[in-house]
Design a protein around this motif. Sequence first.
Motif, PDB file in Angstrom:
ATOM      1  N   TRP A 122      -5.301  53.592 -21.305  1.00  0.00           N
ATOM      2  CA  TRP A 122      -5.793  52.265 -21.543  1.00  0.00           C
ATOM      3  C   TRP A 122      -6.940  51.977 -20.598  1.00  0.00           C
ATOM      4  O   TRP A 122      -7.396  52.711 -19.794  1.00  0.00           O
ATOM      5  N   ARG A 123      -7.539  50.900 -20.640  1.00  0.00           N
ATOM      6  CA  ARG A 123      -8.796  50.537 -19.803  1.00  0.00           C
ATOM      7  C   ARG A 123      -8.607  49.015 -19.376  1.00  0.00           C
ATOM      8  O   ARG A 123      -7.595  48.025 -20.195  1.00  0.00           O
ATOM      9  N   ILE A 124      -9.317  48.330 -18.403  1.00  0.00           N
ATOM     10  CA  ILE A 124      -9.218  46.966 -18.097  1.00  0.00           C
ATOM     11  C   ILE A 124     -10.301  46.603 -19.091  1.00  0.00           C
ATOM     12  O   ILE A 124     -11.403  46.735 -19.283  1.00  0.00           O
ATOM     13  N   ARG A 125      -9.598  45.446 -19.793  1.00  0.00           N
ATOM     14  CA  ARG A 125     -10.418  44.705 -20.511  1.00  0.00           C
ATOM     15  C   ARG A 125     -11.129  43.439 -19.953  1.00  0.00           C
ATOM     16  O   ARG A 125     -12.211  43.068 -20.372  1.00  0.00           O
ATOM     17  N   TRP A 126     -10.247  42.866 -18.950  1.00  0.00           N
ATOM     18  CA  TRP A 126     -10.964  41.683 -18.186  1.00  0.00           C
ATOM     19  C   TRP A 126     -10.129  41.408 -16.997  1.00  0.00           C
ATOM     20  O   TRP A 126      -8.881  42.089 -17.046  1.00  0.00           O
ATOM     21  N   GLU A 127     -10.768  41.048 -16.012  1.00  0.00           N
ATOM     22  CA  GLU A 127      -9.927  40.551 -14.668  1.00  0.00           C
ATOM     23  C   GLU A 127     -11.036  39.170 -14.420  1.00  0.00           C
ATOM     24  O   GLU A 127     -12.102  39.194 -14.432  1.00  0.00           O
ATOM     25  N   GLY A 128     -10.000  38.402 -13.571  1.00  0.00           N
ATOM     26  CA  GLY A 128     -10.607  37.347 -12.927  1.00  0.00           C
ATOM     27  C   GLY A 128      -9.636  36.413 -12.504  1.00  0.00           C
ATOM     28  O   GLY A 128      -8.362  36.584 -12.639  1.00  0.00           O
ATOM     29  N   ALA A 129     -10.005  35.153 -11.924  1.00  0.00           N
ATOM     30  CA  ALA A 129      -9.223  34.295 -11.429  1.00  0.00           C
ATOM     31  C   ALA A 129      -8.249  33.739 -12.378  1.00  0.00           C
ATOM     32  O   ALA A 129      -8.794  33.412 -13.478  1.00  0.00           O
ATOM     33  N   ALA A 130      -7.272  33.194 -12.243  1.00  0.00           N
ATOM     34  CA  ALA A 130      -6.174  32.541 -13.161  1.00  0.00           C
ATOM     35  C   ALA A 130      -5.517  31.525 -12.401  1.00  0.00           C
ATOM     36  O   ALA A 130      -5.585  31.032 -11.426  1.00  0.00           O
ATOM     37  N   MET A 131      -4.540  30.608 -13.410  1.00  0.00           N
ATOM     38  CA  MET A 131      -3.971  29.650 -12.957  1.00  0.00           C
ATOM     39  C   MET A 131      -3.569  29.739 -11.572  1.00  0.00           C
ATOM     40  O   MET A 131      -2.964  30.635 -11.224  1.00  0.00           O
ATOM     41  N   GLY A 132      -3.294  28.567 -10.918  1.00  0.00           N
ATOM     42  CA  GLY A 132      -2.614  28.317  -9.897  1.00  0.00           C
ATOM     43  C   GLY A 132      -3.128  29.365  -8.544  1.00  0.00           C
ATOM     44  O   GLY A 132      -2.261  29.610  -7.659  1.00  0.00           O
ATOM     45  N   ASP A 133      -4.613  29.737  -8.568  1.00  0.00           N
ATOM     46  CA  ASP A 133      -5.152  30.372  -7.522  1.00  0.00           C
ATOM     47  C   ASP A 133      -4.816  31.705  -7.793  1.00  0.00           C
ATOM     48  O   ASP A 133      -4.508  32.422  -6.442  1.00  0.00           O
ATOM     49  N   GLY A 134      -4.259  32.051  -8.804  1.00  0.00           N
ATOM     50  CA  GLY A 134      -3.671  33.532  -8.865  1.00  0.00           C
ATOM     51  C   GLY A 134      -4.997  34.459  -9.563  1.00  0.00           C
ATOM     52  O   GLY A 134      -6.124  34.143  -9.359  1.00  0.00           O
ATOM     53  N   TRP A 135      -4.403  35.706  -9.661  1.00  0.00           N
ATOM     54  CA  TRP A 135      -5.438  36.671 -10.437  1.00  0.00           C
ATOM     55  C   TRP A 135      -4.862  37.433 -11.560  1.00  0.00           C
ATOM     56  O   TRP A 135      -3.559  37.904 -11.670  1.00  0.00           O
ATOM     57  N   SER A 136      -5.632  37.774 -12.500  1.00  0.00           N
ATOM     58  CA  SER A 136      -5.067  38.348 -13.658  1.00  0.00           C
ATOM     59  C   SER A 136      -5.961  39.529 -14.024  1.00  0.00           C
ATOM     60  O   SER A 136      -7.245  39.426 -13.965  1.00  0.00           O
ATOM     61  N   ILE A 137      -5.326  40.624 -14.694  1.00  0.00           N
ATOM     62  CA  ILE A 137      -5.935  41.726 -15.087  1.00  0.00           C
ATOM     63  C   ILE A 137      -5.285  41.945 -16.577  1.00  0.00           C
ATOM     64  O   ILE A 137      -4.291  41.951 -16.726  1.00  0.00           O
ATOM     65  N   HIS A 138      -6.141  42.181 -17.468  1.00  0.00           N
ATOM     66  CA  HIS A 138      -5.745  42.354 -18.781  1.00  0.00           C
ATOM     67  C   HIS A 138      -6.067  43.973 -19.165  1.00  0.00           C
ATOM     68  O   HIS A 138      -7.163  44.402 -19.195  1.00  0.00           O
ATOM     69  N   VAL A 139      -5.124  44.616 -19.310  1.00  0.00           N
ATOM     70  CA  VAL A 139      -5.283  46.038 -19.185  1.00  0.00           C
ATOM     71  C   VAL A 139      -4.483  46.709 -20.809  1.00  0.00           C
ATOM     72  O   VAL A 139      -3.489  46.140 -20.773  1.00  0.00           O
ATOM     73  N   GLY A 140      -5.193  47.395 -21.418  1.00  0.00           N
ATOM     74  CA  GLY A 140      -4.691  47.975 -22.589  1.00  0.00           C
ATOM     75  C   GLY A 140      -5.813  48.593 -23.530  1.00  0.00           C
ATOM     76  O   GLY A 140      -6.596  49.184 -22.938  1.00  0.00           O
ATOM     77  N   THR A 141      -5.517  48.136 -24.813  1.00  0.00           N
ATOM     78  CA  THR A 141      -6.729  48.720 -25.676  1.00  0.00           C
ATOM     79  C   THR A 141      -7.438  47.687 -26.534  1.00  0.00           C
ATOM     80  O   THR A 141      -7.397  46.564 -25.972  1.00  0.00           O
ATOM     81  N   ASP A 142      -8.332  48.013 -27.336  1.00  0.00           N
ATOM     82  CA  ASP A 142      -9.230  46.800 -28.121  1.00  0.00           C
ATOM     83  C   ASP A 142      -8.147  46.103 -28.899  1.00  0.00           C
ATOM     84  O   ASP A 142      -8.659  44.748 -28.923  1.00  0.00           O
ATOM     85  N   ASP A 143      -7.037  46.365 -29.284  1.00  0.00           N
ATOM     86  CA  ASP A 143      -6.419  45.500 -30.156  1.00  0.00           C
ATOM     87  C   ASP A 143      -5.165  44.705 -29.241  1.00  0.00           C
ATOM     88  O   ASP A 143      -4.518  43.657 -29.832  1.00  0.00           O
ATOM     89  N   ASP A 144      -4.540  45.199 -28.123  1.00  0.00           N
ATOM     90  CA  ASP A 144      -3.595  44.626 -27.527  1.00  0.00           C
ATOM     91  C   ASP A 144      -3.543  44.969 -26.086  1.00  0.00           C
ATOM     92  O   ASP A 144      -4.178  45.820 -25.737  1.00  0.00           O
ATOM     93  N   TYR A 145      -2.808  44.319 -25.288  1.00  0.00           N
ATOM     94  CA  TYR A 145      -2.829  44.560 -23.766  1.00  0.00           C
ATOM     95  C   TYR A 145      -1.619  43.848 -23.006  1.00  0.00           C
ATOM     96  O   TYR A 145      -1.066  42.848 -23.543  1.00  0.00           O
ATOM     97  N   LEU A 146      -1.443  44.201 -21.584  1.00  0.00           N
ATOM     98  CA  LEU A 146      -0.777  43.461 -20.845  1.00  0.00           C
ATOM     99  C   LEU A 146      -1.342  42.828 -20.073  1.00  0.00           C
ATOM    100  O   LEU A 146      -2.661  43.208 -19.566  1.00  0.00           O
ATOM    101  N   ALA A 147      -1.179  41.347 -19.814  1.00  0.00           N
ATOM    102  CA  ALA A 147      -1.872  40.664 -18.809  1.00  0.00           C
ATOM    103  C   ALA A 147      -1.010  40.547 -17.259  1.00  0.00           C
ATOM    104  O   ALA A 147       0.190  40.419 -17.412  1.00  0.00           O
TER     105      ALA A 147
END
Length: 126
Positions: free
Chosen positions: A28-53
């Motif tokens: 897989w690849r990292i599709r996006w990462e950045g600041a998230a709600m509640g002062d959290g952090w998220s990384i979206h990892v997966g394919t072009d079609d689907d992913y795990l946040a």
Amino acid sequence: MNATLEHVNIAVPDPQATAKVLCDLFGWRIRWEGAAMGDGWSIHVGTDDDYLALYRPGGKALEQPERYVRQGGLNHIGVVVPDLDAAEDKVRAAGFHPHEHADYEPGRRFYFDGPDGVEFEVVSYA
């Protein structure tokens, strides 16, 4: 109308470490990462079609609830691979322990407890 699953959002203590393992194991690849709600952090990892946040809440400790008994809880994440034996070799090489092997229609599968105690079902329909 046919709906498709786009993503699943799970809380993890270290999104960067989890993303690295999942990219290494599943290609897989990292599709996006950045600041998230509640002062959290998220990384979206997966394919072009689907992913795990992969979400880390800001300033909160995470607990691991018992699987298969918590209403609405995450039991496991299923991942389809083209070559089950090659996937199992990668899982073992990464230090995880495959278990619950099963061959039943329509495919073969095994499970492993991956990063952060999340169980993965790896299945091949080849």
